[in-house]
Design an enzyme around this catalytic site. Structure first.
Site, PDB file in Angstrom:
ATOM      1  N   CYS A 113       0.586  -1.188   0.316  1.00  0.00           N
ATOM      2  CA  CYS A 113       0.201  -0.181  -0.231  1.00  0.00           C
ATOM      3  C   CYS A 113       0.911   1.129   0.279  1.00  0.00           C
ATOM      4  CB  CYS A 113      -0.876  -0.367   1.007  1.00  0.00           C
ATOM      5  SG  CYS A 113      -1.646  -1.089   1.078  1.00  0.00           S
ATOM      6  N   HIS A 253      -3.456   7.389   2.893  1.00  0.00           N
ATOM      7  CA  HIS A 253      -4.026   5.557   2.526  1.00  0.00           C
ATOM      8  C   HIS A 253      -5.512   5.330   3.145  1.00  0.00           C
ATOM      9  CE1 HIS A 253      -4.193   1.627   1.433  1.00  0.00           C
ATOM     10  NE2 HIS A 253      -3.838   1.034   2.701  1.00  0.00           N
ATOM     11  N   ASN A 283     -10.196   0.152   0.631  1.00  0.00           N
ATOM     12  CA  ASN A 283      -8.001  -0.028   0.409  1.00  0.00           C
ATOM     13  C   ASN A 283      -8.014  -0.689  -0.327  1.00  0.00           C
ATOM     14  OD1 ASN A 283      -5.714  -0.825   1.096  1.00  0.00           O
ATOM     15  ND2 ASN A 283      -6.152  -1.309   2.989  1.00  0.00           N
TER      16      ASN A 283
HETATM   17  O1  UT7 Z   1      -3.452  -1.536   3.588  1.00  0.00           O
HETATM   18  C1  UT7 Z   1      -3.764  -2.024   5.195  1.00  0.00           C
HETATM   19  C2  UT7 Z   1      -4.064  -2.970   5.587  1.00  0.00           C
HETATM   20  N1  UT7 Z   1      -5.296  -3.426   6.563  1.00  0.00           N
HETATM   21  C3  UT7 Z   1      -5.331  -2.877   7.056  1.00  0.00           C
HETATM   22  O2  UT7 Z   1      -5.727  -1.719   7.607  1.00  0.00           O
HETATM   23  C4  UT7 Z   1      -6.379  -3.218   8.595  1.00  0.00           C
HETATM   24  C5  UT7 Z   1      -5.831  -2.521   9.598  1.00  0.00           C
HETATM   25  N2  UT7 Z   1      -7.422  -3.015  11.219  1.00  0.00           N
HETATM   26  C6  UT7 Z   1      -8.018  -2.826  11.104  1.00  0.00           C
HETATM   27  O3  UT7 Z   1      -8.371  -2.406  10.389  1.00  0.00           O
HETATM   28  C7  UT7 Z   1      -9.259  -3.049  12.064  1.00  0.00           C
HETATM   29  O4  UT7 Z   1      -8.713  -3.860  12.767  1.00  0.00           O
HETATM   30  C8  UT7 Z   1     -10.596  -4.242  11.297  1.00  0.00           C
HETATM   31  C9  UT7 Z   1     -11.312  -3.569  10.986  1.00  0.00           C
HETATM   32  C10 UT7 Z   1      -9.861  -5.255  10.449  1.00  0.00           C
HETATM   33  C11 UT7 Z   1     -10.668  -5.328  12.381  1.00  0.00           C
HETATM   34  O5  UT7 Z   1     -11.416  -4.193  13.655  1.00  0.00           O
HETATM   35  P1  UT7 Z   1     -10.890  -4.484  14.560  1.00  0.00           P
HETATM   36  O6  UT7 Z   1     -11.633  -3.397  15.869  1.00  0.00           O
HETATM   37  O7  UT7 Z   1      -9.901  -4.491  14.870  1.00  0.00           O
HETATM   38  O8  UT7 Z   1     -12.117  -6.136  14.959  1.00  0.00           O
HETATM   39  P2  UT7 Z   1     -11.014  -7.213  16.175  1.00  0.00           P
HETATM   40  O9  UT7 Z   1     -10.488  -7.895  14.840  1.00  0.00           O
HETATM   41  O10 UT7 Z   1     -10.894  -6.788  17.408  1.00  0.00           O
HETATM   42  O11 UT7 Z   1     -12.449  -7.975  16.101  1.00  0.00           O
HETATM   43  C12 UT7 Z   1     -13.841  -8.031  16.779  1.00  0.00           C
HETATM   44  C13 UT7 Z   1     -15.478  -8.613  16.830  1.00  0.00           C
HETATM   45  C14 UT7 Z   1     -14.188 -10.605  16.726  1.00  0.00           C
HETATM   46  O12 UT7 Z   1     -15.203 -11.068  17.101  1.00  0.00           O
HETATM   47  P3  UT7 Z   1     -15.114 -11.765  18.320  1.00  0.00           P
HETATM   48  O13 UT7 Z   1     -13.740 -11.850  18.575  1.00  0.00           O
HETATM   49  O14 UT7 Z   1     -14.901 -10.408  19.435  1.00  0.00           O
HETATM   50  O15 UT7 Z   1     -16.215 -12.615  18.698  1.00  0.00           O
HETATM   51  C15 UT7 Z   1     -14.501 -10.746  15.120  1.00  0.00           C
HETATM   52  O16 UT7 Z   1     -14.510 -11.984  14.833  1.00  0.00           O
HETATM   53  O17 UT7 Z   1     -15.257  -8.210  15.344  1.00  0.00           O
HETATM   54  C16 UT7 Z   1     -15.574  -9.590  14.749  1.00  0.00           C
HETATM   55  N3  UT7 Z   1     -15.557  -9.174  13.017  1.00  0.00           N
HETATM   56  C17 UT7 Z   1     -16.212  -8.827  12.527  1.00  0.00           C
HETATM   57  N4  UT7 Z   1     -17.565  -9.006  12.496  1.00  0.00           N
HETATM   58  C18 UT7 Z   1     -18.357  -8.574  11.740  1.00  0.00           C
HETATM   59  C19 UT7 Z   1     -14.152  -9.201  12.264  1.00  0.00           C
HETATM   60  N5  UT7 Z   1     -14.956  -9.065  11.058  1.00  0.00           N
HETATM   61  C20 UT7 Z   1     -15.941  -8.936  10.765  1.00  0.00           C
HETATM   62  C21 UT7 Z   1     -17.027  -8.398  10.125  1.00  0.00           C
HETATM   63  N6  UT7 Z   1     -17.988  -8.672   9.950  1.00  0.00           N
HETATM   64  N7  UT7 Z   1     -16.775  -8.278   8.592  1.00  0.00           N
END
Ligand code: UT7
Length: 328
Positions: A113, A253, A283
């Protein structure tokens, strides 16, 4: 030192729109979750038979038209991508052929990215060294072809698109002022596609294990990003002797609204000065900063004389920033 800046700019996004509602039909997710955690509402996807090179060609044509140049005028194409049409050969050669840029050499630059920013830095240095006068820098990605459509943690973030800039000499007081590139090397699946390279070739077993798709530890990338974006921007500003208060527009980004918000706070840059369009495109990896700039131009928000900062982060982990005074 020559002043190197942008002579023409353009973007291209594929027509097919993939909304959060479309994702709701494929995985257990909701528009509410995606919007509140990322800010993304929809993204564009390429269709079958459409490759990254096709997106890059269209963005390249738009940038050349904007610069009043023909493909024959281009001396070098630098393509920032991590989703090339083929594993081997370079995707920029396909763009060179499809564009008819018969006088141009072409190579790909893989910095995920951060690729567009890194490519602008490389292009600037080559022009300043006197090697080339007109370089077409393209960032093009079709990440939709590389995501696991069953993995809600990762797949809902990404979209496809391209942006392009014709780099050349600009008048005194304009163009690229300073830049900073950084790398925090990892080899632990923070953000990568494990199989299909030389270490883990794509065997049937690895394909069945879905190792040919993007894997990501979202939390680790998030933590990295909220530090890396402000760090890179501050370092670039320091090198250019620039006060961050004087930045007119920050083009981050477009990965996640919460990351952008946290980075802007750390930089003391108000959100009114931050350009955001991730709600429409998600993204788009290397292409995201360029697509944002192209849209700011289309909306009349980016004007000659504006002091702008580009900042990005991505797999690798790479990160970087570039500050320029807009010259068109
Ligand atoms: O170019 C670089 C590319 N990468 C990035 O920029 C990624 C950077 N990271 C992020 O943007 C965030 O970490 C995410 C958006 C990927 C995730 O957000 P988060 O607030 O960190 O959520 P989390 O990973 O802590 O997940 C919270 C909950 C989990 O459930 P449990 O374990 O608490 O029961 C996940 O399983 O949300 C769940 N979850 C979802 N639920 C509904 C994860 N993805 C989804 C989804 N829909 N798409």
């Amino acid at each position: 030192m020559k002043n190197v800046g942008i002579l023409g700019f353009g973007k291209y996004v594929p027509e097919k729109i993939m909304t959060n509602a479309d994702w709701e039909k494929l995985v257990e997710t909701s528009d509410e979750w995606i919007t509140s955690r990322t800010g993304i509402k929809e993204r564009r996807f390429v269709v079958e038979g459409q490759g990254t090179s096709d997106l890059g060609v269209e963005a390249g044509k738009a940038a050349l038209k904007d610069a009043g140049m023909t493909p024959e005028d281009v001396e070098l194409i630098i393509l920032a991508t991590c989703s090339p049409d083929y594993r081997v050969q370079n995707c920029s050669s396909l763009i060179q052929k499809k564009l008819g840029a018969v006088n141009a050499a072409a190579f790909d630059l893989e910095a995920a990215c951060s690729g567009f920013i890194f490519s602008l830095v490389v292009g600037q240095a080559m022009i300043q060294a006197g090697m080339y006068k007109r370089i077409l820098v393209i960032a093009a990605e079709s990440i939709s072809k590389l995501i696991d459509m069953q993995d809600r943690n990762t797949a809902i973030l990404f979209g496809d698109g391209a942006a392009a800039a014709v780099l050349g000499e600009v008048e005194e007081g304009y163009g690229i002022i300073s830049s900073y590139m950084g790398t925090e090397g990892v080899d632990d699946g923070t953000l990568r596609i494990k199989a299909g390279g030389t270490l883990y070739p794509a065997t049937v077993e690895r394909v069945l294990n879905r190792e040919i798709y993007v894997e990501m530890n979202g939390t680790d990338v998030f933590k990295f990003a909220v530090k890396a974006l402000p760090h890179a921007t501050k370092e670039a500003a320091k090198k250019g002797n620039i006060d961050l208060k004087d930045i007119d527009i920050l083009f981050p980004h477009q990965a996640n609204l919460r990351i952008i918000d946290a980075a802007a706070k750390r930089l003391g840059i108000p959100m009114e000065k931050v350009f955001i369009n991730l709600q429409k495109y998600g993204n788009t990896s290397a292409a995201s900063v360029g697509i944002a700039m192209a849209e700011a131009l289309e909306e009349g928000k980016l004007k000659k004389g504006d002091l702008i900062a580009l900042t990005g982060f991505g797999a690798g982990l790479t990160y970087g920033s570039l500050i320029m005074r807009w010259s068109k």
